[in-house]
Write a protein that holds these residues in place. Structure first.
Motif, PDB file in Angstrom:
ATOM      1  N   VAL A 192       0.860  -1.185   0.000  1.00 25.70           N
ATOM      2  CA  VAL A 192       0.000   0.000   0.000  1.00 25.70           C
ATOM      3  C   VAL A 192       0.892   1.229   0.000  1.00 25.70           C
ATOM      4  O   VAL A 192       1.730   1.396   0.882  1.00 25.70           O
ATOM      5  CB  VAL A 192      -0.923   0.027   1.238  1.00 25.70           C
ATOM      6  CG1 VAL A 192      -1.700   1.346   1.298  1.00 25.70           C
ATOM      7  CG2 VAL A 192      -1.873  -1.155   1.230  1.00 25.70           C
ATOM      8  N   GLY A 193       0.703   2.098  -0.985  1.00 19.67           N
ATOM      9  CA  GLY A 193       1.444   3.354  -1.049  1.00 19.67           C
ATOM     10  C   GLY A 193       0.598   4.497  -0.530  1.00 19.67           C
ATOM     11  O   GLY A 193      -0.606   4.574  -0.813  1.00 19.67           O
ATOM     12  N   VAL A 194       1.219   5.383   0.246  1.00 20.19           N
ATOM     13  CA  VAL A 194       0.536   6.577   0.745  1.00 20.19           C
ATOM     14  C   VAL A 194       0.695   7.664  -0.311  1.00 20.19           C
ATOM     15  O   VAL A 194       1.816   8.091  -0.614  1.00 20.19           O
ATOM     16  CB  VAL A 194       1.119   7.027   2.106  1.00 20.19           C
ATOM     17  CG1 VAL A 194       0.435   8.303   2.579  1.00 20.19           C
ATOM     18  CG2 VAL A 194       0.980   5.929   3.148  1.00 20.19           C
ATOM     19  N   LEU A 195      -0.441   8.072  -0.892  1.00 16.14           N
ATOM     20  CA  LEU A 195      -0.420   9.102  -1.939  1.00 16.14           C
ATOM     21  C   LEU A 195      -0.108  10.461  -1.344  1.00 16.14           C
ATOM     22  O   LEU A 195      -0.533  10.775  -0.245  1.00 16.14           O
ATOM     23  CB  LEU A 195      -1.792   9.186  -2.620  1.00 16.14           C
ATOM     24  CG  LEU A 195      -2.153   8.013  -3.517  1.00 16.14           C
ATOM     25  CD1 LEU A 195      -3.608   8.121  -3.945  1.00 16.14           C
ATOM     26  CD2 LEU A 195      -1.262   7.962  -4.728  1.00 16.14           C
ATOM     27  N   ARG A 196       0.676  11.244  -2.008  1.00 14.59           N
ATOM     28  CA  ARG A 196       1.223  11.094  -3.320  1.00 14.59           C
ATOM     29  C   ARG A 196       2.620  10.493  -3.294  1.00 14.59           C
ATOM     30  O   ARG A 196       2.915   9.570  -4.040  1.00 14.59           O
ATOM     31  CB  ARG A 196       1.332  12.451  -4.003  1.00 14.59           C
ATOM     32  CG  ARG A 196       0.050  12.985  -4.471  1.00 14.59           C
ATOM     33  CD  ARG A 196       0.187  14.277  -5.213  1.00 14.59           C
ATOM     34  NE  ARG A 196       1.352  15.025  -4.834  1.00 14.59           N
ATOM     35  CZ  ARG A 196       1.726  16.167  -5.376  1.00 14.59           C
ATOM     36  NH1 ARG A 196       1.007  16.699  -6.304  1.00 14.59           N
ATOM     37  NH2 ARG A 196       2.788  16.783  -4.989  1.00 14.59           N
ATOM     38  N   GLY A 197       3.489  11.008  -2.491  1.00 16.00           N
ATOM     39  CA  GLY A 197       4.897  10.636  -2.556  1.00 16.00           C
ATOM     40  C   GLY A 197       5.204   9.181  -2.323  1.00 16.00           C
ATOM     41  O   GLY A 197       6.185   8.661  -2.840  1.00 16.00           O
ATOM     42  N   ILE A 256      -3.585  10.404   1.630  1.00 17.33           N
ATOM     43  CA  ILE A 256      -3.516  11.047   2.942  1.00 17.33           C
ATOM     44  C   ILE A 256      -2.721  12.333   2.786  1.00 17.33           C
ATOM     45  O   ILE A 256      -1.610  12.312   2.261  1.00 17.33           O
ATOM     46  CB  ILE A 256      -2.842  10.127   3.990  1.00 17.33           C
ATOM     47  CG1 ILE A 256      -3.668   8.853   4.180  1.00 17.33           C
ATOM     48  CG2 ILE A 256      -2.654  10.863   5.311  1.00 17.33           C
ATOM     49  CD1 ILE A 256      -3.044   7.832   5.101  1.00 17.33           C
ATOM     50  N   GLU A 257      -3.305  13.434   3.232  1.00 19.42           N
ATOM     51  CA  GLU A 257      -2.610  14.725   3.196  1.00 19.42           C
ATOM     52  C   GLU A 257      -2.200  15.115   4.608  1.00 19.42           C
ATOM     53  O   GLU A 257      -3.025  15.081   5.523  1.00 19.42           O
ATOM     54  CB  GLU A 257      -3.524  15.828   2.657  1.00 19.42           C
ATOM     55  CG  GLU A 257      -3.825  15.732   1.200  1.00 19.42           C
ATOM     56  CD  GLU A 257      -4.703  16.886   0.728  1.00 19.42           C
ATOM     57  OE1 GLU A 257      -4.559  17.277  -0.428  1.00 19.42           O
ATOM     58  OE2 GLU A 257      -5.538  17.380   1.523  1.00 19.42           O
ATOM     59  N   HIS A 258      -0.936  15.485   4.753  1.00 15.09           N
ATOM     60  CA  HIS A 258      -0.480  16.030   6.032  1.00 15.09           C
ATOM     61  C   HIS A 258       0.177  17.381   5.810  1.00 15.09           C
ATOM     62  O   HIS A 258       0.044  18.281   6.622  1.00 15.09           O
ATOM     63  CB  HIS A 258       0.486  15.050   6.712  1.00 15.09           C
ATOM     64  CG  HIS A 258       0.598  15.271   8.189  1.00 15.09           C
ATOM     65  ND1 HIS A 258       1.456  14.561   8.965  1.00 15.09           N
ATOM     66  CD2 HIS A 258      -0.035  16.107   9.031  1.00 15.09           C
ATOM     67  CE1 HIS A 258       1.358  14.951  10.224  1.00 15.09           C
ATOM     68  NE2 HIS A 258       0.451  15.893  10.282  1.00 15.09           N
ATOM     69  N   THR A 259       0.880  17.523   4.687  1.00 16.22           N
ATOM     70  CA  THR A 259       1.532  18.789   4.346  1.00 16.22           C
ATOM     71  C   THR A 259       0.595  19.589   3.448  1.00 16.22           C
ATOM     72  O   THR A 259       0.007  19.050   2.523  1.00 16.22           O
ATOM     73  CB  THR A 259       2.869  18.517   3.616  1.00 16.22           C
ATOM     74  OG1 THR A 259       3.651  17.650   4.435  1.00 16.22           O
ATOM     75  CG2 THR A 259       3.626  19.791   3.357  1.00 16.22           C
ATOM     76  N   ARG A 260       0.474  20.885   3.722  1.00 17.28           N
ATOM     77  CA  ARG A 260      -0.492  21.721   3.003  1.00 17.28           C
ATOM     78  C   ARG A 260      -0.061  22.092   1.590  1.00 17.28           C
ATOM     79  O   ARG A 260      -0.896  22.334   0.734  1.00 17.28           O
ATOM     80  CB  ARG A 260      -0.769  23.002   3.789  1.00 17.28           C
ATOM     81  CG  ARG A 260      -1.577  22.756   5.048  1.00 17.28           C
ATOM     82  CD  ARG A 260      -1.863  24.085   5.758  1.00 17.28           C
ATOM     83  NE  ARG A 260      -2.556  23.881   7.002  1.00 17.28           N
ATOM     84  CZ  ARG A 260      -3.875  23.978   7.148  1.00 17.28           C
ATOM     85  NH1 ARG A 260      -4.624  24.259   6.115  1.00 17.28           N
ATOM     86  NH2 ARG A 260      -4.420  23.787   8.319  1.00 17.28           N
ATOM     87  N   ASP A 261       1.261  22.189   1.327  1.00 17.89           N
ATOM     88  CA  ASP A 261       1.700  22.550  -0.021  1.00 17.89           C
ATOM     89  C   ASP A 261       3.070  21.938  -0.301  1.00 17.89           C
ATOM     90  O   ASP A 261       3.575  21.142   0.481  1.00 17.89           O
ATOM     91  CB  ASP A 261       1.698  24.072  -0.231  1.00 17.89           C
ATOM     92  CG  ASP A 261       2.653  24.807   0.690  1.00 17.89           C
ATOM     93  OD1 ASP A 261       3.815  24.387   0.822  1.00 17.89           O
ATOM     94  OD2 ASP A 261       2.249  25.826   1.279  1.00 17.89           O
ATOM     95  N   GLU A 262       3.672  22.329  -1.408  1.00 21.77           N
ATOM     96  CA  GLU A 262       4.912  21.713  -1.874  1.00 21.77           C
ATOM     97  C   GLU A 262       6.172  22.396  -1.357  1.00 21.77           C
ATOM     98  O   GLU A 262       7.263  21.899  -1.593  1.00 21.77           O
ATOM     99  CB  GLU A 262       4.962  21.751  -3.415  1.00 21.77           C
ATOM    100  CG  GLU A 262       3.793  21.067  -4.080  1.00 21.77           C
ATOM    101  CD  GLU A 262       3.755  19.577  -3.782  1.00 21.77           C
ATOM    102  OE1 GLU A 262       4.819  18.930  -3.757  1.00 21.77           O
ATOM    103  OE2 GLU A 262       2.654  19.064  -3.557  1.00 21.77           O
ATOM    104  N   GLY A 263       6.058  23.518  -0.684  1.00 20.11           N
ATOM    105  CA  GLY A 263       7.231  24.290  -0.282  1.00 20.11           C
ATOM    106  C   GLY A 263       8.066  23.628   0.800  1.00 20.11           C
ATOM    107  O   GLY A 263       7.582  22.800   1.568  1.00 20.11           O
ATOM    108  N   THR A 264       9.327  24.020   0.846  1.00 17.21           N
ATOM    109  CA  THR A 264      10.229  23.541   1.888  1.00 17.21           C
ATOM    110  C   THR A 264       9.688  23.936   3.253  1.00 17.21           C
ATOM    111  O   THR A 264       9.267  25.073   3.454  1.00 17.21           O
ATOM    112  CB  THR A 264      11.634  24.141   1.682  1.00 17.21           C
ATOM    113  OG1 THR A 264      12.105  23.741   0.388  1.00 17.21           O
ATOM    114  CG2 THR A 264      12.611  23.669   2.736  1.00 17.21           C
TER     115      THR A 264
END
Length: 168
Positions: free
Chosen positions: A39-44, A66-74
């Motif tokens: 099972v892969g956790v989307l996206r990464g 599953i989203e935990h981080t709000r955006d792509e930034g460092t």
């Protein structure tokens, strides 16, 4: 494997480094027994999940958003708790399944924990694999070592990780 110059504040993982992490993880997973489902956790987590499934010879690959981080930034802001997008995407598991849950990076381990909590009680074994553990975030969120919550870790670093498939 630890990635460091005294442990890097950020890690730009190359395709070669990613491959090295996955080969080492696959060897340890195989030594513990081949899972029946990955099972892969989307996206990464889908990229390493599919790559590990190929190396392990596992054809049953699933995804959970599953989203935990709000955006792509460092050092991007996080949601207070991981958000499950579609729990039904996991599908139905054969009773007694041996499941490997895979993510690209673990800061607190919360996304992996949520993914594992969605698996049915009929699953016989659940293991967790993560390509990189961010030890700074892990130390803030957990009292113990990452190995207490992640069975297979490819590398550690003390900061943000950029994977080779991410926009540079």
């Amino acid at each position: 494997m630890s990635v460091s110059n005294g442990e890097a504040l950020a890690l730009d993982l190359t395709w070669a480094g990613f491959g090295s992490c996955l080969r080492a993880m696959a060897a340890r997973i195989t030594a513990d027994g081949r899972p029946s489902v990955v099972v892969g956790v989307l996206r990464g987590g889908m990229v390493p999940a599919v790559a590990l499934a190929h190396q392990l010879g596992v054809r049953d690959v699933r995804a959970i958003g599953i989203e935990h981080t709000r955006d792509e930034g460092t050092d991007a802001e996080k949601y207070p708790e991981p958000r499950v997008l579609d729990p039904a995407s996991l599908g139905v598991f054969t009773p007694g399944a041996d499941v490997l849950v895979v993510d690209d990076v673990a800061g607190s381990g919360a996304s992996l924990a949520v993914a594992c909590s969605l698996l049915p009680d009929t699953v016989a074994r659940v293991r967790r694999a993560v390509v990189v553990v961010n030890t700074v975030n892990w130390a803030k969120a957990n009292a113990g070592e990452p190995q207490q919550h992640c069975h297979y870790i490819g590398a550690t670093c003390a900061g943000w990780v950029r994977f080779p498939w991410e926009v540079r």
